[in-house]
Design a protein around this motif. Structure first.
Motif, PDB file in Angstrom:
ATOM      1  N   THR A  13       0.817  -1.216   0.000  1.00 43.97           N
ATOM      2  CA  THR A  13       0.000   0.000   0.000  1.00 43.97           C
ATOM      3  C   THR A  13       0.848   1.262   0.000  1.00 43.97           C
ATOM      4  O   THR A  13       0.562   2.227  -0.714  1.00 43.97           O
ATOM      5  N   LEU A  31      -7.679   6.478   0.291  1.00 40.79           N
ATOM      6  CA  LEU A  31      -7.231   5.202   0.852  1.00 40.79           C
ATOM      7  C   LEU A  31      -8.267   4.713   1.857  1.00 40.79           C
ATOM      8  O   LEU A  31      -8.627   5.433   2.798  1.00 40.79           O
ATOM      9  N   SER A  33      -8.445   1.931   4.425  1.00 36.67           N
ATOM     10  CA  SER A  33      -7.575   0.962   5.096  1.00 36.67           C
ATOM     11  C   SER A  33      -8.340  -0.300   5.488  1.00 36.67           C
ATOM     12  O   SER A  33      -9.495  -0.239   5.936  1.00 36.67           O
ATOM     13  N   ASP A  42      -5.728  -3.189   1.568  1.00 33.03           N
ATOM     14  CA  ASP A  42      -6.395  -1.904   1.490  1.00 33.03           C
ATOM     15  C   ASP A  42      -6.969  -1.662   0.095  1.00 33.03           C
ATOM     16  O   ASP A  42      -6.561  -2.300  -0.881  1.00 33.03           O
ATOM     17  N   VAL A  44      -7.423   1.356  -2.696  1.00 35.93           N
ATOM     18  CA  VAL A  44      -6.951   2.680  -3.097  1.00 35.93           C
ATOM     19  C   VAL A  44      -7.781   3.134  -4.290  1.00 35.93           C
ATOM     20  O   VAL A  44      -7.948   2.384  -5.261  1.00 35.93           O
TER      21      VAL A  44
END
Length: 320
Positions: A13, A31, A33, A42, A44
Protein backbone atom coordinates in the motif's frame (compact mmCIF):
# COMPACT_ATOMS: atom_id res chain seq x y z
CA UNK A 1 -10.62 10.87 -16.91
CA UNK A 2 -10.22 7.34 -15.54
CA UNK A 3 -10.91 5.87 -12.12
CA UNK A 4 -8.40 3.37 -10.74
CA UNK A 5 -9.61 1.00 -8.04
CA UNK A 6 -6.69 -0.91 -6.58
CA UNK A 7 -6.92 -3.83 -4.17
CA UNK A 8 -3.45 -3.75 -2.63
CA UNK A 9 -1.90 -6.15 -0.12
CA UNK A 10 -0.99 -4.27 3.04
CA UNK A 11 2.71 -4.60 2.32
CA UNK A 12 2.40 -2.78 -1.00
CA UNK A 13 0.00 0.00 0.00
CA UNK A 14 2.74 2.48 0.89
CA UNK A 15 4.50 2.04 -2.46
CA UNK A 16 1.20 2.26 -4.35
CA UNK A 17 0.30 5.49 -2.57
CA UNK A 18 3.72 6.95 -3.35
CA UNK A 19 3.38 6.16 -7.08
CA UNK A 20 -0.02 7.85 -7.19
CA UNK A 21 0.63 10.80 -4.90
CA UNK A 22 3.84 11.76 -6.74
CA UNK A 23 2.16 11.86 -10.16
CA UNK A 24 0.67 15.21 -11.25
CA UNK A 25 -1.85 13.38 -13.47
CA UNK A 26 -3.65 12.06 -10.37
CA UNK A 27 -6.33 14.58 -9.42
CA UNK A 28 -7.83 12.79 -6.42
CA UNK A 29 -6.63 9.99 -4.19
CA UNK A 30 -8.34 8.02 -1.41
CA UNK A 31 -7.23 5.20 0.85
CA UNK A 32 -9.68 2.86 2.57
CA UNK A 33 -7.57 0.96 5.10
CA UNK A 34 -8.19 -2.75 5.68
CA UNK A 35 -11.20 -2.72 3.35
CA UNK A 36 -9.98 -5.54 1.13
CA UNK A 37 -10.77 -9.08 2.30
CA UNK A 38 -9.23 -10.90 -0.65
CA UNK A 39 -6.38 -10.11 -0.80
CA UNK A 40 -6.10 -8.94 2.82
CA UNK A 41 -5.15 -5.30 2.57
CA UNK A 42 -6.39 -1.90 1.49
CA UNK A 43 -8.47 -0.27 -1.25
CA UNK A 44 -6.95 2.68 -3.10
CA UNK A 45 -9.11 4.92 -5.31
CA UNK A 46 -7.60 7.41 -7.72
CA UNK A 47 -8.85 9.68 -10.51
CA UNK A 48 -6.26 9.81 -13.26
CA UNK A 49 -5.97 11.76 -16.49
CA UNK A 50 -6.46 9.23 -19.28
CA UNK A 51 -3.29 10.40 -21.01
CA UNK A 52 -1.17 9.17 -18.08
CA UNK A 53 -2.92 5.84 -17.48
CA UNK A 54 -0.32 3.68 -19.25
CA UNK A 55 2.60 5.11 -17.29
CA UNK A 56 0.85 4.73 -13.97
CA UNK A 57 -0.40 1.21 -14.68
CA UNK A 58 3.09 0.17 -15.81
CA UNK A 59 4.58 1.45 -12.55
CA UNK A 60 1.96 -0.44 -10.56
CA UNK A 61 2.70 -3.58 -12.54
CA UNK A 62 6.40 -3.21 -11.72
CA UNK A 63 5.41 -3.27 -8.03
CA UNK A 64 3.57 -6.56 -8.66
CA UNK A 65 0.17 -5.25 -7.62
CA UNK A 66 -1.58 -7.27 -10.35
CA UNK A 67 -0.01 -10.50 -9.04
CA UNK A 68 -1.05 -10.16 -5.41
CA UNK A 69 -4.04 -7.83 -5.82
CA UNK A 70 -5.95 -6.22 -8.67
CA UNK A 71 -6.15 -3.02 -10.69
CA UNK A 72 -9.55 -1.98 -12.06
CA UNK A 73 -9.68 0.72 -14.72
CA UNK A 74 -13.03 2.41 -15.31
CA UNK A 75 -13.89 5.42 -17.50
CA UNK A 76 -15.42 8.43 -15.76
CA UNK A 77 -18.02 9.63 -18.26
CA UNK A 78 -19.02 12.83 -16.50
CA UNK A 79 -17.07 14.73 -13.89
CA UNK A 80 -16.79 18.21 -12.35
CA UNK A 81 -13.41 18.95 -10.83
CA UNK A 82 -11.00 21.83 -11.09
CA UNK A 83 -8.19 19.55 -9.96
CA UNK A 84 -9.18 17.03 -12.65
CA UNK A 85 -9.11 19.76 -15.28
CA UNK A 86 -5.67 20.89 -14.11
CA UNK A 87 -4.39 17.29 -14.12
CA UNK A 88 -5.47 16.80 -17.74
CA UNK A 89 -3.99 20.16 -18.72
CA UNK A 90 -0.63 19.22 -17.16
CA UNK A 91 -0.54 15.89 -18.97
CA UNK A 92 0.74 15.85 -22.58
CA UNK A 93 -1.52 14.39 -25.26
CA UNK A 94 -5.24 14.28 -25.91
CA UNK A 95 -7.67 12.26 -23.83
CA UNK A 96 -9.67 11.14 -26.87
CA UNK A 97 -6.54 9.94 -28.69
CA UNK A 98 -5.03 8.05 -25.77
CA UNK A 99 -4.53 4.30 -26.11
CA UNK A 100 -4.93 2.61 -22.73
CA UNK A 101 -3.08 -0.61 -23.47
CA UNK A 102 -4.45 -2.56 -20.51
CA UNK A 103 -7.98 -1.79 -21.72
CA UNK A 104 -7.19 -2.66 -25.34
CA UNK A 105 -5.46 -5.91 -24.41
CA UNK A 106 -8.31 -7.03 -22.14
CA UNK A 107 -10.87 -6.27 -24.83
CA UNK A 108 -8.81 -8.13 -27.44
CA UNK A 109 -8.72 -11.25 -25.30
CA UNK A 110 -12.49 -11.06 -24.86
CA UNK A 111 -13.22 -10.42 -28.55
CA UNK A 112 -10.97 -13.27 -29.72
CA UNK A 113 -12.32 -15.90 -27.32
CA UNK A 114 -13.77 -18.88 -29.15
CA UNK A 115 -17.16 -19.49 -27.59
CA UNK A 116 -20.76 -20.39 -28.40
CA UNK A 117 -21.80 -16.77 -28.93
CA UNK A 118 -19.02 -16.12 -31.44
CA UNK A 119 -19.84 -19.27 -33.39
CA UNK A 120 -23.55 -18.47 -33.37
CA UNK A 121 -23.02 -14.99 -34.80
CA UNK A 122 -20.60 -16.35 -37.38
CA UNK A 123 -23.05 -19.02 -38.55
CA UNK A 124 -26.02 -16.64 -38.64
CA UNK A 125 -24.06 -13.97 -40.49
CA UNK A 126 -22.78 -16.45 -43.08
CA UNK A 127 -26.28 -17.86 -43.60
CA UNK A 128 -27.64 -14.36 -44.24
CA UNK A 129 -24.75 -13.75 -46.65
CA UNK A 130 -25.68 -16.91 -48.55
CA UNK A 131 -29.31 -15.79 -48.84
CA UNK A 132 -28.13 -12.33 -49.93
CA UNK A 133 -26.15 -13.88 -52.79
CA UNK A 134 -29.05 -16.06 -53.92
CA UNK A 135 -31.37 -13.02 -53.95
CA UNK A 136 -28.64 -10.67 -55.21
CA UNK A 137 -29.58 -8.32 -52.36
CA UNK A 138 -27.09 -5.66 -51.32
CA UNK A 139 -29.19 -4.84 -48.26
CA UNK A 140 -28.84 -8.38 -46.95
CA UNK A 141 -25.10 -8.31 -47.73
CA UNK A 142 -24.75 -5.24 -45.53
CA UNK A 143 -26.78 -6.97 -42.81
CA UNK A 144 -24.44 -9.97 -42.91
CA UNK A 145 -21.40 -7.69 -42.72
CA UNK A 146 -22.72 -5.88 -39.66
CA UNK A 147 -23.70 -9.13 -37.93
CA UNK A 148 -20.30 -10.78 -38.45
CA UNK A 149 -18.18 -10.96 -35.25
CA UNK A 150 -14.78 -11.41 -36.90
CA UNK A 151 -13.33 -7.91 -36.64
CA UNK A 152 -12.51 -8.19 -32.94
CA UNK A 153 -10.36 -11.27 -33.57
CA UNK A 154 -8.68 -9.59 -36.56
CA UNK A 155 -7.83 -6.54 -34.46
CA UNK A 156 -6.51 -8.86 -31.74
CA UNK A 157 -3.89 -10.15 -34.20
CA UNK A 158 -2.41 -6.65 -34.43
CA UNK A 159 -2.55 -6.14 -30.66
CA UNK A 160 -0.82 -9.48 -30.12
CA UNK A 161 2.02 -8.60 -32.50
CA UNK A 162 2.56 -5.07 -31.19
CA UNK A 163 2.33 -6.04 -27.50
CA UNK A 164 4.11 -9.38 -28.00
CA UNK A 165 1.24 -11.43 -26.63
CA UNK A 166 1.79 -14.67 -28.52
CA UNK A 167 -0.88 -16.56 -26.59
CA UNK A 168 -3.39 -14.00 -27.85
CA UNK A 169 -2.02 -14.39 -31.39
CA UNK A 170 -2.65 -18.13 -31.31
CA UNK A 171 -6.09 -17.66 -29.74
CA UNK A 172 -7.22 -15.06 -32.28
CA UNK A 173 -5.89 -17.09 -35.23
CA UNK A 174 -7.73 -20.20 -34.08
CA UNK A 175 -10.93 -18.25 -33.48
CA UNK A 176 -10.83 -16.80 -37.00
CA UNK A 177 -9.97 -20.03 -38.82
CA UNK A 178 -12.35 -22.29 -36.91
CA UNK A 179 -15.11 -19.68 -36.91
CA UNK A 180 -15.02 -19.22 -40.67
CA UNK A 181 -14.78 -23.00 -41.20
CA UNK A 182 -17.89 -23.62 -39.09
CA UNK A 183 -19.80 -20.75 -40.73
CA UNK A 184 -18.97 -22.05 -44.22
CA UNK A 185 -19.80 -25.63 -43.26
CA UNK A 186 -23.19 -24.68 -41.79
CA UNK A 187 -24.07 -22.57 -44.82
CA UNK A 188 -22.99 -25.35 -47.18
CA UNK A 189 -25.37 -27.76 -45.42
CA UNK A 190 -28.17 -25.19 -45.63
CA UNK A 191 -27.44 -24.64 -49.34
CA UNK A 192 -27.54 -28.39 -50.01
CA UNK A 193 -30.90 -28.55 -48.25
CA UNK A 194 -32.17 -25.61 -50.30
CA UNK A 195 -30.95 -27.32 -53.46
CA UNK A 196 -32.74 -30.55 -52.55
CA UNK A 197 -35.97 -28.62 -51.91
CA UNK A 198 -35.63 -26.69 -55.15
CA UNK A 199 -35.40 -23.34 -53.36
CA UNK A 200 -31.90 -22.63 -54.67
CA UNK A 201 -30.76 -23.47 -58.19
CA UNK A 202 -27.42 -23.47 -60.00
CA UNK A 203 -28.53 -20.40 -61.94
CA UNK A 204 -28.97 -18.49 -58.65
CA UNK A 205 -25.28 -19.08 -57.96
CA UNK A 206 -23.72 -18.77 -61.42
CA UNK A 207 -26.16 -16.44 -63.15
CA UNK A 208 -25.75 -12.65 -63.48
CA UNK A 209 -25.57 -11.00 -60.05
CA UNK A 210 -24.84 -7.30 -60.58
CA UNK A 211 -25.52 -6.42 -56.94
CA UNK A 212 -23.17 -9.00 -55.41
CA UNK A 213 -20.62 -9.82 -58.12
CA UNK A 214 -17.92 -7.98 -56.17
CA UNK A 215 -17.94 -10.78 -53.59
CA UNK A 216 -16.06 -13.24 -55.84
CA UNK A 217 -14.04 -10.78 -57.95
CA UNK A 218 -11.28 -9.34 -55.72
CA UNK A 219 -9.04 -6.59 -57.06
CA UNK A 220 -6.67 -3.91 -55.79
CA UNK A 221 -9.58 -1.93 -54.38
CA UNK A 222 -10.55 -4.86 -52.15
CA UNK A 223 -7.16 -4.68 -50.47
CA UNK A 224 -7.15 -0.87 -50.25
CA UNK A 225 -10.63 -0.77 -48.67
CA UNK A 226 -9.64 -3.50 -46.20
CA UNK A 227 -6.55 -1.54 -45.15
CA UNK A 228 -8.44 1.74 -44.70
CA UNK A 229 -11.36 0.09 -42.90
CA UNK A 230 -9.10 -1.82 -40.51
CA UNK A 231 -7.11 1.31 -39.67
CA UNK A 232 -10.36 3.13 -38.88
CA UNK A 233 -11.63 0.20 -36.85
CA UNK A 234 -8.48 -0.03 -34.75
CA UNK A 235 -8.61 3.71 -34.09
CA UNK A 236 -12.21 3.30 -32.92
CA UNK A 237 -11.28 0.44 -30.62
CA UNK A 238 -8.23 2.11 -29.08
CA UNK A 239 -9.50 5.66 -28.67
CA UNK A 240 -12.39 7.10 -26.73
CA UNK A 241 -14.35 7.49 -29.97
CA UNK A 242 -16.11 4.29 -31.10
CA UNK A 243 -18.54 5.68 -33.65
CA UNK A 244 -16.63 4.40 -36.67
CA UNK A 245 -17.04 0.66 -36.12
CA UNK A 246 -20.33 0.27 -38.00
CA UNK A 247 -18.71 1.78 -41.09
CA UNK A 248 -15.87 -0.73 -40.82
CA UNK A 249 -18.25 -3.68 -40.69
CA UNK A 250 -20.09 -2.48 -43.79
CA UNK A 251 -16.91 -1.82 -45.77
CA UNK A 252 -15.14 -5.18 -45.73
CA UNK A 253 -16.19 -8.27 -47.70
CA UNK A 254 -15.31 -11.14 -45.36
CA UNK A 255 -18.60 -12.75 -44.28
CA UNK A 256 -20.18 -12.41 -47.78
CA UNK A 257 -17.13 -14.09 -49.29
CA UNK A 258 -17.49 -16.97 -46.83
CA UNK A 259 -21.16 -17.30 -47.77
CA UNK A 260 -20.28 -17.49 -51.46
CA UNK A 261 -17.64 -20.14 -50.77
CA UNK A 262 -20.36 -22.23 -49.12
CA UNK A 263 -22.68 -21.87 -52.14
CA UNK A 264 -19.84 -22.77 -54.48
CA UNK A 265 -19.15 -25.91 -52.45
CA UNK A 266 -22.83 -26.92 -52.39
CA UNK A 267 -23.21 -26.57 -56.17
CA UNK A 268 -19.68 -27.60 -57.19
CA UNK A 269 -18.71 -24.29 -58.84
CA UNK A 270 -14.90 -23.92 -58.61
CA UNK A 271 -14.72 -20.33 -59.87
CA UNK A 272 -17.07 -19.18 -57.11
CA UNK A 273 -15.04 -21.05 -54.50
CA UNK A 274 -11.63 -19.77 -55.58
CA UNK A 275 -12.75 -16.23 -56.33
CA UNK A 276 -14.47 -15.84 -52.96
CA UNK A 277 -11.63 -17.58 -51.10
CA UNK A 278 -9.20 -15.11 -52.64
CA UNK A 279 -11.49 -12.22 -51.70
CA UNK A 280 -11.61 -13.51 -48.13
CA UNK A 281 -7.83 -13.94 -47.97
CA UNK A 282 -7.18 -10.46 -49.44
CA UNK A 283 -9.51 -8.81 -46.93
CA UNK A 284 -8.21 -10.69 -43.89
CA UNK A 285 -4.59 -10.04 -44.86
CA UNK A 286 -5.19 -6.35 -45.52
CA UNK A 287 -7.07 -5.89 -42.26
CA UNK A 288 -4.48 -7.74 -40.19
CA UNK A 289 -1.58 -5.77 -41.69
CA UNK A 290 -3.37 -2.43 -41.32
CA UNK A 291 -4.35 -3.20 -37.73
CA UNK A 292 -0.76 -4.06 -36.85
CA UNK A 293 0.64 -0.96 -38.58
CA UNK A 294 -1.89 1.37 -36.93
CA UNK A 295 -1.22 -0.03 -33.47
CA UNK A 296 2.55 0.06 -34.00
CA UNK A 297 2.31 3.73 -34.99
CA UNK A 298 0.15 4.52 -31.96
CA UNK A 299 2.59 2.75 -29.66
CA UNK A 300 5.52 4.71 -31.12
CA UNK A 301 3.66 8.01 -30.69
CA UNK A 302 2.63 7.31 -27.11
CA UNK A 303 6.11 6.11 -26.19
CA UNK A 304 7.41 9.53 -27.18
CA UNK A 305 4.62 11.24 -25.21
CA UNK A 306 5.45 9.12 -22.14
CA UNK A 307 9.07 10.22 -22.34
CA UNK A 308 7.96 13.83 -22.62
CA UNK A 309 5.72 13.38 -19.56
CA UNK A 310 8.60 11.83 -17.62
CA UNK A 311 10.76 14.88 -18.35
CA UNK A 312 7.90 17.14 -17.23
CA UNK A 313 7.51 15.27 -13.94
CA UNK A 314 11.26 15.44 -13.41
CA UNK A 315 11.25 19.21 -13.88
CA UNK A 316 8.31 19.61 -11.50
CA UNK A 317 10.16 17.51 -8.93
CA UNK A 318 13.27 19.68 -9.14
CA UNK A 319 11.19 22.85 -8.67
CA UNK A 320 9.67 21.44 -5.50
Amino acid sequence: MLRLRISAPAGLTGEVMKVLSDDPAVSSLALISEASVRPPGDIVLADVAREAANDIVDRLRVLGVHHEGSIHIEPVRTWLSRQGFDAERRTPGSSSDTVVWAEVTQRSYEESEFNWTYVSFMVLATLIAGIAIVLDSQILVIGAMVLGPEFGAIAALGVALVRRRFTMLALASRTLLVGFAIGIAATTVAALLGRALGWVTLHDVTGPRPGTAFIYTPDKWSFIVAVIAAAAGVLSLTSARVGGLSGVFISVTTIPAAGNVALGLAFGVPQEIWGSSLQLLVNLTGMALAGWATLALQQAIWTRISRRRARLISRLGRKE
